[in-house]
Design a protein around this motif. Sequence first.
Motif, PDB file in Angstrom:
ATOM      1  N   ARG A  12      26.712  46.190  -7.906  1.00 26.62           N
ATOM      2  CA  ARG A  12      28.076  46.724  -8.008  1.00 26.62           C
ATOM      3  C   ARG A  12      28.640  47.188  -6.671  1.00 26.62           C
ATOM      4  NH1 ARG A  12      28.360  51.519 -11.013  1.00 26.62           N
ATOM      5  NH2 ARG A  12      26.275  52.045 -10.266  1.00 26.62           N
TER       6      ARG A  12
ATOM      7  N   ASN B 206      32.319  48.834  -7.056  1.00 31.32           N
ATOM      8  CA  ASN B 206      32.995  48.213  -8.194  1.00 31.32           C
ATOM      9  C   ASN B 206      32.310  48.628  -9.488  1.00 31.32           C
ATOM     10  OD1 ASN B 206      34.652  46.779  -6.350  1.00 31.32           O
ATOM     11  ND2 ASN B 206      33.145  45.121  -6.213  1.00 31.32           N
TER      12      ASN B 206
ATOM     13  N   ARG C 265      36.844  51.971  -2.316  1.00 34.09           N
ATOM     14  CA  ARG C 265      36.190  51.626  -1.054  1.00 34.09           C
ATOM     15  C   ARG C 265      36.162  52.862  -0.169  1.00 34.09           C
ATOM     16  NH1 ARG C 265      37.504  47.323   3.820  1.00 34.09           N
ATOM     17  NH2 ARG C 265      39.138  48.834   4.319  1.00 34.09           N
TER      18      ARG C 265
ATOM     19  N   GLN D 131      31.903  49.513  -0.569  1.00 35.77           N
ATOM     20  CA  GLN D 131      32.762  49.009  -1.640  1.00 35.77           C
ATOM     21  C   GLN D 131      32.048  49.220  -2.959  1.00 35.77           C
ATOM     22  OE1 GLN D 131      35.928  47.534  -1.596  1.00 35.77           O
ATOM     23  NE2 GLN D 131      35.748  47.670  -3.817  1.00 35.77           N
TER      24      GLN D 131
ATOM     25  N   SER E 234      37.396  50.612  -9.157  1.00 32.85           N
ATOM     26  CA  SER E 234      36.784  50.393  -7.853  1.00 32.85           C
ATOM     27  C   SER E 234      37.314  51.387  -6.832  1.00 32.85           C
ATOM     28  CB  SER E 234      37.081  48.968  -7.348  1.00 32.85           C
ATOM     29  OG  SER E 234      36.546  47.994  -8.217  1.00 32.85           O
TER      30      SER E 234
END
Length: 122
Positions: free
Chosen positions: A66, A83, A19, A81, A17
């Motif tokens: 996602r 993921n 951000r 964000q 992940s």
Amino acid sequence: QVQLEESGGGLVQAGGSLRLSCAASGTFSSYAMGWFRQALGKEREFVGYINWSGVSTHYADFVKGRFTISRDNAKNTAYLQMNSLQPEDTAVYYCAAGRPNIHTNPLQYGYWGQGTQVTVSS
């Protein structure tokens, strides 16, 4: 007028992940925000959109739940964000501000950041 600067990109393994942040100066809260990406040798493509208040969002089909876009108007910052990243997500990611009628059209955003590189290794 608004100036934009992305941060948070980097190298991540598949499944990881990141951000991304988009820090703005100027009249940030009056603009919708879009996130776009451009892979090497490909055209810039729409990732997602959030309206000025943060109530409405819209995502590209490939996001598939996602990615999440949010914004904090008090901090003049928008976020992406990401993921479950995959190698095909490797690209330079850009944030953009504008008042688009068509959220997916980059030409309808008047302000752009310089981009931040995201690289996903397999």
